[in-house]
Design a protein around this motif. Sequence first.
Motif, PDB file in Angstrom:
ATOM      1  N   GLY A 206      13.288  27.066 -29.642  1.00 44.45           N
ATOM      2  CA  GLY A 206      12.013  26.553 -30.737  1.00 44.45           C
ATOM      3  C   GLY A 206      11.608  25.289 -30.514  1.00 44.45           C
ATOM      4  O   GLY A 206      10.282  25.118 -30.229  1.00 44.45           O
ATOM      5  N   GLU A 207      11.868  24.414 -29.358  1.00 41.92           N
ATOM      6  CA  GLU A 207      11.156  23.371 -29.580  1.00 41.92           C
ATOM      7  C   GLU A 207      10.239  23.600 -27.809  1.00 41.92           C
ATOM      8  O   GLU A 207       9.710  22.726 -27.793  1.00 41.92           O
ATOM      9  N   ALA A 208      10.602  24.889 -27.227  1.00 37.83           N
ATOM     10  CA  ALA A 208      10.025  25.254 -26.297  1.00 37.83           C
ATOM     11  C   ALA A 208       8.131  25.098 -26.494  1.00 37.83           C
ATOM     12  O   ALA A 208       7.407  24.826 -25.374  1.00 37.83           O
ATOM     13  N   LYS A 209       7.977  25.005 -27.443  1.00 38.87           N
ATOM     14  CA  LYS A 209       6.595  25.371 -27.499  1.00 38.87           C
ATOM     15  C   LYS A 209       5.445  23.618 -27.717  1.00 38.87           C
ATOM     16  O   LYS A 209       4.382  23.978 -27.575  1.00 38.87           O
ATOM     17  N   ASN A 210       6.582  22.785 -27.742  1.00 40.61           N
ATOM     18  CA  ASN A 210       6.010  21.815 -27.555  1.00 40.61           C
ATOM     19  C   ASN A 210       5.821  21.348 -26.892  1.00 40.61           C
ATOM     20  O   ASN A 210       4.850  20.090 -26.063  1.00 40.61           O
ATOM     21  N   ASN A 212       3.085  20.761 -23.161  1.00 42.04           N
ATOM     22  CA  ASN A 212       1.688  20.456 -23.528  1.00 42.04           C
ATOM     23  C   ASN A 212       1.076  19.607 -22.385  1.00 42.04           C
ATOM     24  O   ASN A 212       0.626  19.410 -21.594  1.00 42.04           O
ATOM     25  N   VAL A 221       8.116  28.993 -18.416  1.00 37.13           N
ATOM     26  CA  VAL A 221       8.886  29.378 -20.479  1.00 37.13           C
ATOM     27  C   VAL A 221       9.171  30.699 -20.995  1.00 37.13           C
ATOM     28  O   VAL A 221       8.581  31.731 -21.033  1.00 37.13           O
ATOM     29  N   PRO A 223      10.292  33.570 -24.050  1.00 40.63           N
ATOM     30  CA  PRO A 223      10.725  33.262 -25.768  1.00 40.63           C
ATOM     31  C   PRO A 223      11.425  33.468 -26.480  1.00 40.63           C
ATOM     32  O   PRO A 223      12.498  33.752 -25.688  1.00 40.63           O
ATOM     33  N   ASN A 224      11.594  33.157 -27.068  1.00 42.02           N
ATOM     34  CA  ASN A 224      12.727  32.668 -28.005  1.00 42.02           C
ATOM     35  C   ASN A 224      13.306  34.154 -28.790  1.00 42.02           C
ATOM     36  O   ASN A 224      14.857  33.655 -28.505  1.00 42.02           O
TER      37      ASN A 224
END
Length: 237
Positions: A206-210, A212, A221, A223-224
């Motif tokens: 869930g935190e892979a979206k952070n 940058n 990366v 998907p969850n």
Amino acid sequence: MNSNQTEQGIRTLGVDIGGSGVKAIVLDEQGLTITERSRVKTPQPATPEAVLNAIASLASEQGEFERVAVGFPGVVQYGITKTAVNLDPQWENFNLGDALSKLLAKPVKVANDADIQGLGAIKGQGVELVLTLGTGFGSALFIDGKLVPNLEMGHHPFRKGETYEEQLGRAALNKIGVQKWNNRLQRAIANLEHLFNYNTLYLGGGEAKNINFQLPESVVVIPNISGLLGGIKLWQN
């Protein structure tokens, strides 16, 4: 997707137990989704009984299925959960496979959640490492598509006397902020590249979206939902 096609074959309920959420979806024999993913917050305290009840509730919303695949955030051996740092101490040596099979009256297979996420993402070529960035720090290692089980790298020393999970878990992210967390993640990736000499590193959770910063070409990366889709591989293997 043609509903007539998806109704054919053996249907698998994929379950992903996380520190913050419990998710479920039904897959066909090819691992394609039949239903929409459903999710509830992980009960607090996250005892086996409470989490089993949450899974039963999700399962009742997902329609028909013939078997179950579960991803669990800890070491799993033959359906028995050995560790669960981000859940509850009652999970130690708990037979999740048997308990859930009795509750749902279906055959159940259980594996570490990062292992399942990897099964849903890897290409099966060379050394492939999977890291899940969520409440904790999950890991899985594959060699030519074959799993090296229960890697649990998150609890190994990383830097400043702390483990990978202590430095990169959700609590650390909330404490130090996104930029410092990214700086730590960059350092971790560099460390692990030298340690494993992997062909590909997959980052999920869930935190892979952070993330940058520009990732190296060998880092991807994922998907969850891979944490649910990989469940079909437990039965295919």
